[in-house]
Design a protein around this motif. Structure first.
Motif, mmCIF file in Angstrom:
data_model
loop_
_atom_site.group_PDB
_atom_site.id
_atom_site.type_symbol
_atom_site.label_atom_id
_atom_site.label_comp_id
_atom_site.label_asym_id
_atom_site.label_seq_id
_atom_site.Cartn_x
_atom_site.Cartn_y
_atom_site.Cartn_z
ATOM 1 N N TYR A 3 33.185 39.596 48.882
ATOM 2 C CA TYR A 3 33.739 38.361 48.331
ATOM 3 C C TYR A 3 33.465 37.148 49.226
ATOM 4 N N GLN A 4 32.769 37.351 50.348
ATOM 5 C CA GLN A 4 32.400 36.253 51.223
ATOM 6 C C GLN A 4 30.893 36.016 51.242
ATOM 7 N N LYS A 5 30.194 36.565 50.255
ATOM 8 C CA LYS A 5 28.749 36.372 50.147
ATOM 9 C C LYS A 5 28.456 35.399 49.014
ATOM 10 N N PHE A 6 27.385 34.640 49.188
ATOM 11 C CA PHE A 6 26.987 33.631 48.210
ATOM 12 C C PHE A 6 26.690 34.282 46.872
ATOM 13 N N PRO A 7 27.118 33.748 45.769
ATOM 14 C CA PRO A 7 27.893 32.530 45.529
ATOM 15 C C PRO A 7 29.386 32.797 45.376
ATOM 16 N N ILE A 8 29.797 34.037 45.498
ATOM 17 C CA ILE A 8 31.211 34.388 45.292
ATOM 18 C C ILE A 8 32.110 33.713 46.323
ATOM 19 N N ASP A 9 31.575 33.457 47.531
ATOM 20 C CA ASP A 9 32.395 32.858 48.581
ATOM 21 C C ASP A 9 32.967 31.496 48.186
ATOM 22 N N PHE A 10 32.277 30.755 47.343
ATOM 23 C CA PHE A 10 32.806 29.468 46.890
ATOM 24 C C PHE A 10 34.147 29.658 46.185
ATOM 25 N N PHE A 11 34.216 30.658 45.321
ATOM 26 C CA PHE A 11 35.448 30.895 44.557
ATOM 27 C C PHE A 11 36.548 31.474 45.440
ATOM 28 N N SER A 12 36.207 32.422 46.334
ATOM 29 C CA SER A 12 37.242 33.017 47.177
ATOM 30 C C SER A 12 37.776 32.023 48.204
ATOM 31 N N ASP A 13 36.935 31.085 48.644
ATOM 32 C CA ASP A 13 37.383 30.088 49.619
ATOM 33 C C ASP A 13 38.100 28.905 48.989
ATOM 34 N N ASN A 14 37.762 28.569 47.735
ATOM 35 C CA ASN A 14 38.275 27.328 47.155
ATOM 36 C C ASN A 14 39.148 27.479 45.918
ATOM 37 N N LEU A 15 38.896 28.473 45.110
ATOM 38 C CA LEU A 15 39.593 28.539 43.822
ATOM 39 C C LEU A 15 40.494 29.759 43.662
ATOM 40 N N SER A 16 40.571 30.586 44.639
ATOM 41 C CA SER A 16 41.413 31.773 44.539
ATOM 42 C C SER A 16 42.882 31.353 44.493
ATOM 43 N N PRO A 17 43.679 31.942 43.609
ATOM 44 C CA PRO A 17 45.091 31.560 43.529
ATOM 45 C C PRO A 17 45.943 32.173 44.647
ATOM 46 N N PHE A 18 45.346 32.962 45.517
ATOM 47 C CA PHE A 18 46.093 33.588 46.611
ATOM 48 C C PHE A 18 45.234 33.637 47.860
ATOM 49 N N GLN A 19 45.885 33.860 49.001
ATOM 50 C CA GLN A 19 45.174 33.935 50.279
ATOM 51 C C GLN A 19 44.750 35.374 50.552
ATOM 52 N N VAL A 20 43.529 35.528 51.028
ATOM 53 C CA VAL A 20 42.996 36.840 51.384
ATOM 54 C C VAL A 20 42.851 36.891 52.906
ATOM 55 N N THR A 21 43.310 37.970 53.519
ATOM 56 C CA THR A 21 43.143 38.145 54.957
ATOM 57 C C THR A 21 42.102 39.222 55.201
ATOM 58 N N ASN A 22 41.053 38.850 55.915
ATOM 59 C CA ASN A 22 39.971 39.764 56.246
ATOM 60 C C ASN A 22 40.138 40.145 57.712
ATOM 61 N N ARG A 23 40.508 41.399 57.963
ATOM 62 C CA ARG A 23 40.791 41.851 59.333
ATOM 63 C C ARG A 23 39.693 42.781 59.826
ATOM 64 N N HIS A 24 39.328 42.579 61.083
ATOM 65 C CA HIS A 24 38.370 43.453 61.760
ATOM 66 C C HIS A 24 39.019 43.899 63.060
ATOM 67 N N GLU A 25 39.082 45.228 63.274
ATOM 68 C CA GLU A 25 39.682 45.773 64.489
ATOM 69 C C GLU A 25 38.679 46.690 65.168
ATOM 70 N N TYR A 26 38.539 46.511 66.484
ATOM 71 C CA TYR A 26 37.618 47.324 67.269
ATOM 72 C C TYR A 26 38.332 47.828 68.516
ATOM 73 N N THR A 27 38.053 49.077 68.874
ATOM 74 C CA THR A 27 38.622 49.683 70.078
ATOM 75 C C THR A 27 37.488 50.268 70.900
ATOM 76 N N TRP A 28 37.480 49.952 72.194
ATOM 77 C CA TRP A 28 36.457 50.491 73.081
ATOM 78 C C TRP A 28 37.110 51.218 74.250
ATOM 79 N N PRO A 29 36.558 52.388 74.605
ATOM 80 C CA PRO A 29 37.021 53.082 75.812
ATOM 81 C C PRO A 29 36.369 52.447 77.038
#
Length: 136
Positions: free
Chosen positions: A83-109
């Motif tokens: 949903y963050q790739k062109f052209p869909i990102d325009f709608f998810s960033d500007n016209l979506s009726p709700f907020q989306v949280t995109n989380r990335h978690e990394y763990t290193w030893p």
């Protein structure tokens, strides 16, 4: 006779833009053991576990520093979701009726530092000195 479809579409877009959501991007970095200093692209973030917001997808340089452990430098690619790739990102960033949280978690030893005994280090230095005096 006028068609009411166009004014209705304009109203729908206007209403959606009033409550326009956006995509919130969050990066969390953990280490094992915790407590390592984390630098993201050279900027100090804090001690692990640590989270930060980010704007762009791509490759980030992550540096992990902790006393008694090897310093780690990681090039971590963060890929954009569908949903963050062109052209869909325009709608998810500007016209979506709700907020989306995109989380990335990394763990290193973290790897413990190898401590060379002083006698071994001195013996190696003396050997190199002797080799330098003899020449090739």
């Amino acid at each position: 006779m006028r068609h009411p479809v166009i004014p209705i579409l304009i109203m729908i877009v206007f209403c959606l833009s009033l409550g326009s959501g956006c995509v919130s991007r969050r990066l969390t970095i953990r280490t094992n053991p915790p407590g390592a200093l984390v630098k993201l692209n050279g900027k100090r973030l804090g001690f692990s576990p640590v989270s930060t917001d980010f704007t762009y997808y791509g490759t980030y340089e992550i540096e992990l520093v902790k006393d008694g452990y090897e310093t780690e430098t990681i090039l971590q690619k963060i890929s954009a979701p569908w949903y963050q790739k062109f052209p869909i990102d325009f709608f998810s960033d500007n016209l979506s009726p709700f907020q989306v949280t995109n989380r990335h978690e990394y763990t290193w030893p973290l790897r413990p530092k190898k401590i060379i005994p002083t006698d071994d280090l001195l013996n190696r230095a003396n050997q190199l000195r002797s080799d330098a005096l003899i020449g090739p």
